[in-house]
Design an enzyme around this catalytic site. Structure first.
Site, PDB file in Angstrom:
ATOM      1  CG  PHE A 156      11.578 -24.599  -9.976  1.00  0.00           C
ATOM      2  CD1 PHE A 156      10.460 -24.281  -9.494  1.00  0.00           C
ATOM      3  CD2 PHE A 156      12.885 -24.193  -9.476  1.00  0.00           C
ATOM      4  CE1 PHE A 156      10.714 -23.303  -8.591  1.00  0.00           C
ATOM      5  CE2 PHE A 156      13.072 -23.216  -8.826  1.00  0.00           C
ATOM      6  CZ  PHE A 156      11.939 -22.543  -8.088  1.00  0.00           C
ATOM      7  CE  LYS A 163       3.455 -24.511  -6.020  1.00  0.00           C
ATOM      8  NZ  LYS A 163       4.492 -25.273  -6.673  1.00  0.00           N
ATOM      9  CB  ALA A 214      14.156 -26.081  -7.118  1.00  0.00           C
ATOM     10  CG  PHE A 222      -5.709 -28.525 -14.927  1.00  0.00           C
ATOM     11  CD1 PHE A 222      -4.600 -29.193 -15.131  1.00  0.00           C
ATOM     12  CD2 PHE A 222      -5.893 -27.582 -14.064  1.00  0.00           C
ATOM     13  CE1 PHE A 222      -3.567 -28.777 -14.341  1.00  0.00           C
ATOM     14  CE2 PHE A 222      -5.047 -27.205 -13.086  1.00  0.00           C
ATOM     15  CZ  PHE A 222      -3.655 -27.947 -13.061  1.00  0.00           C
ATOM     16  NE  ARG A 233      11.092 -30.193  -3.225  1.00  0.00           N
ATOM     17  CZ  ARG A 233      10.896 -29.131  -4.083  1.00  0.00           C
ATOM     18  NH1 ARG A 233      11.838 -27.968  -3.859  1.00  0.00           N
ATOM     19  NH2 ARG A 233      10.061 -29.000  -5.261  1.00  0.00           N
ATOM     20  CB  THR A 279      -1.003 -33.214  -7.910  1.00  0.00           C
ATOM     21  OG1 THR A 279      -1.131 -31.993  -7.045  1.00  0.00           O
ATOM     22  CG2 THR A 279      -2.224 -33.789  -8.046  1.00  0.00           C
ATOM     23  CD1 TRP A 285      -5.939 -31.606  -8.114  1.00  0.00           C
ATOM     24  CD2 TRP A 285      -7.787 -31.665  -9.012  1.00  0.00           C
ATOM     25  NE1 TRP A 285      -6.387 -30.747  -7.374  1.00  0.00           N
ATOM     26  CE2 TRP A 285      -7.737 -30.566  -8.078  1.00  0.00           C
ATOM     27  CE3 TRP A 285      -8.812 -31.665  -9.786  1.00  0.00           C
ATOM     28  CZ2 TRP A 285      -8.875 -29.738  -7.985  1.00  0.00           C
ATOM     29  CZ3 TRP A 285      -9.723 -31.001  -9.924  1.00  0.00           C
ATOM     30  CH2 TRP A 285      -9.809 -29.923  -8.764  1.00  0.00           C
ATOM     31  CE  LYS A 288       8.120 -30.074  -9.938  1.00  0.00           C
ATOM     32  NZ  LYS A 288       7.537 -28.924 -10.267  1.00  0.00           N
TER      33      LYS A 288
HETATM   34  P1  ADP Z   1       4.168 -28.736  -8.440  1.00  0.00           P
HETATM   35  O1  ADP Z   1       4.671 -29.783  -7.601  1.00  0.00           O
HETATM   36  O2  ADP Z   1       4.615 -29.107  -9.742  1.00  0.00           O
HETATM   37  O3  ADP Z   1       4.462 -27.553  -7.910  1.00  0.00           O
HETATM   38  P2  ADP Z   1       1.630 -29.449  -7.211  1.00  0.00           P
HETATM   39  O4  ADP Z   1       1.223 -30.815  -7.571  1.00  0.00           O
HETATM   40  O5  ADP Z   1       2.057 -28.700  -5.836  1.00  0.00           O
HETATM   41  O6  ADP Z   1       2.575 -28.635  -8.487  1.00  0.00           O
HETATM   42  O7  ADP Z   1       0.224 -28.569  -7.983  1.00  0.00           O
HETATM   43  C1  ADP Z   1      -0.009 -27.077  -8.039  1.00  0.00           C
HETATM   44  C2  ADP Z   1      -1.284 -26.688  -7.633  1.00  0.00           C
HETATM   45  O8  ADP Z   1      -2.097 -27.183  -8.648  1.00  0.00           O
HETATM   46  C3  ADP Z   1      -1.910 -27.436  -6.330  1.00  0.00           C
HETATM   47  O9  ADP Z   1      -2.702 -26.363  -5.831  1.00  0.00           O
HETATM   48  C4  ADP Z   1      -2.614 -28.495  -6.995  1.00  0.00           C
HETATM   49  O10 ADP Z   1      -3.771 -28.848  -6.104  1.00  0.00           O
HETATM   50  C5  ADP Z   1      -3.244 -27.773  -8.238  1.00  0.00           C
HETATM   51  N1  ADP Z   1      -3.591 -28.909  -9.120  1.00  0.00           N
HETATM   52  C6  ADP Z   1      -2.609 -29.984  -9.744  1.00  0.00           C
HETATM   53  N2  ADP Z   1      -3.176 -30.571 -10.715  1.00  0.00           N
HETATM   54  C7  ADP Z   1      -4.587 -30.200 -10.813  1.00  0.00           C
HETATM   55  C8  ADP Z   1      -5.498 -30.405 -11.908  1.00  0.00           C
HETATM   56  N3  ADP Z   1      -5.611 -31.501 -12.640  1.00  0.00           N
HETATM   57  N4  ADP Z   1      -6.705 -29.958 -11.606  1.00  0.00           N
HETATM   58  C9  ADP Z   1      -6.645 -28.781 -10.821  1.00  0.00           C
HETATM   59  N5  ADP Z   1      -5.702 -28.521 -10.013  1.00  0.00           N
HETATM   60  C10 ADP Z   1      -4.504 -29.051  -9.961  1.00  0.00           C
HETATM   61 MG    MG Z   2       5.762 -29.928  -5.818  1.00  0.00          MG
END
Ligand code: ADP
Ligand code: MG
Length: 559
Positions: A304, A107, A276, A384, A96, A75, A412, A73
């Site tokens: 979440f 995490k 959350a 991904f 946030r 990202t 990403w 989310k």
């Molecule tokens: P959320 O906000 O939903 O908890 P994040 O955006 O923080 O998720 O992403 C969670 C993790 O996944 C981070 O470490 C991010 O770098 C990684 N990530 C997000 N999108 C991708 C992607 N397309 N490919 C590889 N890693 C990703």
């Molecule tokens: Mg997040």
């Protein structure tokens, strides 16, 4: 295949603009900035413009039911902001602030990932502008004033220490402080009592700061914190201890939103970080309003999956602030949908169309839920590298069959270049929508009805069981005159139900409410389903062990 850089390496190789330049993009005078070095500044509250807010568009980013590492989310929110700016829409991302607990635990940080990050990444993840510390101090001042009142018999309000639920907080995963006894050491040490620490993000002060709209409002909300009862069962609030003034004074700077930038030099406002589950899980109202005052589009995130984050965003945050999103972006990943279709966590990188097909039921329910709020949705497929073309095509087709807008998001891997398609889909959706969200329940209906409505309509439950403690709590809340508050259900994020093993789209299950917590200051009631961890521990090999700083002051190992 080019070599994959770590998030920190990508962030450190970015050429940052001076924060004055970012302010200029927003039309903010340099004189209005409160600088925290070259790349961070606080924004004054007088820049909030109610007329401009009405004209600007708010985009809420939420997700399907997530797997433990998160579905992207943050990202996606950052990537979409880059994409919107690329197609000529003046957009700010509002997010946030990360907590140190996950940074040093499992995490990792929360400043986005890959080529969709906010910077300076190290600062944002570590201390930032000190807001969390100020919140911790305000929280702990109240704790000290409570114990002090119990200690000095003459000034005493007659608080029964056994009824005091207020905990001290710190921003660290440290299980040894979860349950402790304070006041040891005989007479000079005060009155021994069972106490404990929560993590700062779980403090009611955090929830309050993120809903407060002015200093006056902040003080009123702080004053409304329910502390406990006297020996003759009279409720004691923070205002009875006259604590709210000093607590608000400690929050003098923390109340102001922080301005930073994305990797592509677009504005990012980062402010507040409530949990959350036991709180609303989204940045401050003030930050969202500032973003809408200073740009035409704001992209924001709620914690979440949509059953928790989006529901609370709409029924609590929007309910109080008058805000309403113009579109909801649901982040979906092929990986998580396969998990919901029964594929085990360890083999999610292996293509499996059957599992993906079955798992789409989870996305379908989230889409139905956003429609129940009367809002238009766009599914953003966070790509991904392990996703097969066949799987991506299937998912896109499935979304279209469901009548949803859908776009692939490659923020990403590619930054804004990978999100222009998503940005166009979002703009089209926003421009075709002129309405407001419809709340899922009426704040004025009785407490049980509110819980049952969310459980049945949003989670898909068949019924709700209120255990004896929960029923007693409802009576207590009604006696306090707080029955009209909205509800903030604490539930696992891993399932629509209160049982994390029920993946996919469970239905007809029984949701069990054990008890209620009262967040009278923040202004909501917390029905508790299942165990809620307010002070996590560190894992056997914490992320902290990989973090370092060299002789030039360059940090490594943050993720
Ligand atoms: P959320 O906000 O939903 O908890 P994040 O955006 O923080 O998720 O992403 C969670 C993790 O996944 C981070 O470490 C991010 O770098 C990684 N990530 C997000 N999108 C991708 C992607 N397309 N490919 C590889 N890693 C990703
Ligand atoms: Mg997040």
């Amino acid at each position: 295949q080019h070599e994959v850089k770590s998030d920190l390496e990508i962030a450190q190789s970015a050429k940052l603009k001076h924060i004055n330049e970012i302010a200029q993009v927003l039309g903010v005078e340099v004189d209005d900035l409160e600088h925290y070095g070259k790349y961070k500044a606080k924004l004054p509250l007088h820049l909030i413009d109610p007329e401009k807010i009405k004209k600007s568009k708010l985009i809420l980013v939420t997700a399907i039911t997530p797997t433990p590492p998160g579905e992207g989310k943050t990202t996606t929110s950052i990537g979409l902001t880059e994409g919107l700016n690329r197609i000529g829409k003046k957009t700010t991302v509002v997010l946030r602030e990360p907590s140190l607990g996950p940074v040093f635990g499992i995490k990792g940080g929360a400043a986005g990932g890959g080529y969709s990050q906010v910077v300076p990444m190290e600062d944002i993840n570590l201390h930032f502008t000190g807001d969390f510390s100020a919140i911790e101090k305000a929280n702990n001042l109240l704790a000290a004033l409570i114990d002090n009142n119990i200690y000095f018999q003459k000034e005493s309000l007659g608080i029964d220490p056994r009824t005091v639920k207020w905990k001290r907080v710190m921003d660290m995963n440290d299980r040894s402080l979860r349950s402790i006894i304070t006041g040891l050491g005989g007479r000079p040490g005060g009155n021994p009592r069972e106490a404990g620490f929560n993590i700062t993000a779980a403090s009611e002060i955090m929830a309050i700061l993120c809903l407060a709209e002015s200093f006056q409002d902040l003080k009123t909300k702080l004053g409304n914190i329910y502390v406990g009862d006297t020996y003759d069962n009279k409720p004691i609030y923070c205002r009875d201890l006259k604590a709210q003034g000093a607590m608000a004074a400690l929050l003098k700077d923390a109340i102001k939103p922080n301005l930073v930038q994305t990797l592509e030099g677009n504005p990012a406002i980062i402010h507040g970080g409530p949990f959350a589950n036991i709180a609303q899980g989204t940045n401050s109202v003030l930050a969202t309003k500032l973003g809408l005052s200073l740009s035409d589009y704001v992209v924001t995130e709620a914690g979440f999956g949509a059953d928790l984050g989006a529901e609370k965003f709409l029924d609590i945050k929007c309910g109080y602030s008058g805000l309403s999103p113009s579109a909801v972006v649901i982040v979906a990943t092929v990986r998580a949908l396969k998990y919901h279709g029964g594929q085990c966590l360890k083999s999610l990188t292996t293509p499996n169309l059957g599992a993906l097909k079955a798992g789409c039921a989870n996305l379908e329910k989230h889409l139905e839920n956003i429609a129940q709020f009367g809002l238009p949705a766009v599914v953003s497929i966070n790509r991904f590298s392990s996703d097969s073309d066949e799987e991506l095509d299937f998912l896109k087709t499935r979304c279209k069959e469901l009548g949803a807008h859908v776009a692939l998001s490659e923020g990403w891997a590619l930054g804004g270049e990978g999100t222009t398609q998503l940005a166009r889909a979002v703009v089209e959706t926003v421009e075709n929508f002129n309405g407001r969200y419809t709340p899922i329940y009426d704040w004025n209906s009785d407490i049980k009805t509110k819980v049952e409505t969310v459980a049945k309509k949003i989670y898909g439950a068949g019924s709700v069981v209120f255990q004896a403690k929960a029923l007693a709590d409802i009576k207590h809340i009604e006696a306090l005159g707080l029955g009209h508050l909205p509800i903030c259900i604490a539930k696992t994020q891993k399932s629509f139900s209160d049982n994390e093993a029920l993946i996919g789209r469970p239905s007809g299950f029984e949701l069990t409410v054990r008890e209620f917590e009262i967040a009278a200051g923040a202004g909501f009631l917390v029905p508790i389903t299942g165990a809620i961890m307010r002070l996590p521990g560190l894992p056997a090999v914490p992320a902290a062990l990989h973090i370092d700083i060299d002789d030039n002051g360059v940090i490594s190992g943050l993720s």
